[in-house]
Every structure is written in C-alpha cells, then in structure tokens.
Write a protein that holds these residues in place. Sequence first.
Motif: not given
Length: 359
Positions: A178, A180-181, A285, A288-289, A292
């Motif tokens: 999740l 790391r997409g 990154e 985005l983390r 998430t």
Amino acid sequence: MRLSENSVPKTNPDEGTLYGREDEPEFAATTSFFAKKLSAVSAKALLVFEGDLPAFHEAAASPRTIAVVFDGDSLPLFSMPDGVSCVIAAGSEKLLCAARYFSEVRGISCTLFPVDCGLDGAFEKRAKVKLNGEDLFVTLSPCEVLLDAELLSPTLCDGYMRTLLARLAEIEGQALALFRGGKVPSWEAEIPTDLSLREIVLANARQRKKESCGALTGEGIVLADLLKKSGEKFPMWQAFFQLTALYSAFFEKGKPRRYFTPDYADRARKAETVYPVPSLPTPEEYALRALTLERVRGILAKQLLSLRRDEEIVKNVSLLSGEPMRRAASNLQPLSILPERCPYSLSAIIRDFGLMECI
C-alpha cells in the motif's frame, strides 16, 4: 511432493497409519529410512549432520556412507570424492542450505531431515551459505523433505511461534504494498488451532513454500535472530510481541514528524551497517506515504488489534513452552536498529517518519 523410488511410506508419527497429501512433506523415522535407503544407493551416500543423532551415527558406520559433522562452513563437503551419489542431511537451517548447495553443484539428489519445526532452509530457492569463511548467496537444489517426529518435537513451541511471525509478515507485506503503490499480496498465513506436531509442522511447510514463491518472510525473523544473539530466551515471541506493538502504535496513532529528519549516518553506525540507507525516500515518496498512512491506517490497525487481543495465542505459547507468557517487552535495543538491518521493511518506513527515535 512425490514419493521418490527409495522413500519410505508416509506415516503418521503418532499412530503409524498412512496419511498425507501428495504436495506435503512426508513423515518418516530416520531409522526406517536408512534401513531402506542404504540398501538401494548405487554408490556412497554423504551424511551431513550436527548434534547427537543416533540414527545418523549408526548409519555413518555403514561402508555405503561417508559422514561429515557440519561446523558451519560448507567447504568440507566439496572435498568429498566424485563417487558420492546422494546427500542426506539432518540439522538446522544453515546445515540444510549447505547440503542443498552441495547437491546443486554436484547434481545429485538430496534428502533432508529438519530438526526445527519452522522448516527454514528446506524450501528456499536461494539462500546465504558460508564457503571457506565467505558468505555467498547461492541457488539451492530441490530436495526430498522427510519429517521425523522425534527430531522435531523439541522445537514444537518455536514452530508455533514461527507461524505467528508469518502472520505478522502477511500484515507487513500488505502495508508495504500500500505504501509503495503496488498490488496487495494475496498470501494467507495460518496460525494453527490444533497444537499437534503434525499440524504445526505442515502449516510451516505450506508457508515456507509460499515464501519460496514470493511471499514476504518479514522482518520478524531478523528481529528474532538479533534477540537470540542478545540472549533472549524466547526470541520469536519477543519479536512477535514487539513488532505487533510497534505496528499497532504506528497505524493507530502515528503521525509523520514533518520537520524532523533521522540521523541516518548515526543510526547506521549504531547498527553496524553501511550508510547511505538504500531505502531513503525522495520528498515526493515521503509525501505520498504520509497520505497513504491516513488512508490505510484503519484497515491495518484492525488486523493488528485482533492479534494483540487474541488471548488464545498467549495461552497456546504458554502451554507449548511450559512457562507463562506475558505481553511485556524485555530488550528493545535490537528493535531500535531493525530498520538498518531491514532497509526495505515496514520499520524502515516508520523510521523515515521519525517515529523510531523514542525506542
């Protein structure tokens, strides 16, 4: 796994009755195996073992065998004559991997008798072995895995705790996918409710096979090894408890420390690893983390809460170990350096958020 020509029948170690699925390891006593195997080998059989194994010591006296007591390095195996037709090994993970490496290089058959219910070393396709003092990451041969209840029974509790770490690795794998997409893995780790030797060992066999096909082994194994080296009596239980608590706190309450950057160089020094950290995220990154985390925290926190509140797990470990188990952390130093020892793990993501500094 199919029965080889010289294998003994599948038998229940407790009742002596036939049972089992074709794709599962077989239960067989070492004494029965040697009685049939040694009369059928075309040349010398190489025996590799460690510790006090009466059946192997007795078989070592046969003119059809060459025996080697494993000392941690696989080099002595390669001094064996070319006439060796098969290798039969009994021992822990490092020994099993060394025997399978020798089997792969020589192109001969390999039969394993693990002595640990976790069955590490029996199914991996590649592993690290020591050759002439140097660690090498090598390909291992496929092998026949036979399970002797007498050899395995002393590690029954460890085998059960190994299934707990596999369940935790499943949650870690979901979280990493999740963050790391990527695609969330569909592997399912099972914690046995039946505490018999057969069910615990076969649950581990199924999980080790999944790991050989790509399922995450998890950082719990690394933490357990660090705890064992520090003298922890029940390292896998402590690893399970500590990581369950860490992951739960992260998903329930964790917030990225926006203006804090971990001292990666100092952390690497304390962990005796190399800096720079290979998993260091870019600013994009990292952002985005953080997004998430807010999106997935509820789903993963629920799974972890179920593990933390499962009193049956504590009861089972206490029963198998013969000691009352508690949810209490003993030595947190190995946990504090875990991200540097497992740079692509969930604890590494927690570290990047600045949330490992309080440990």
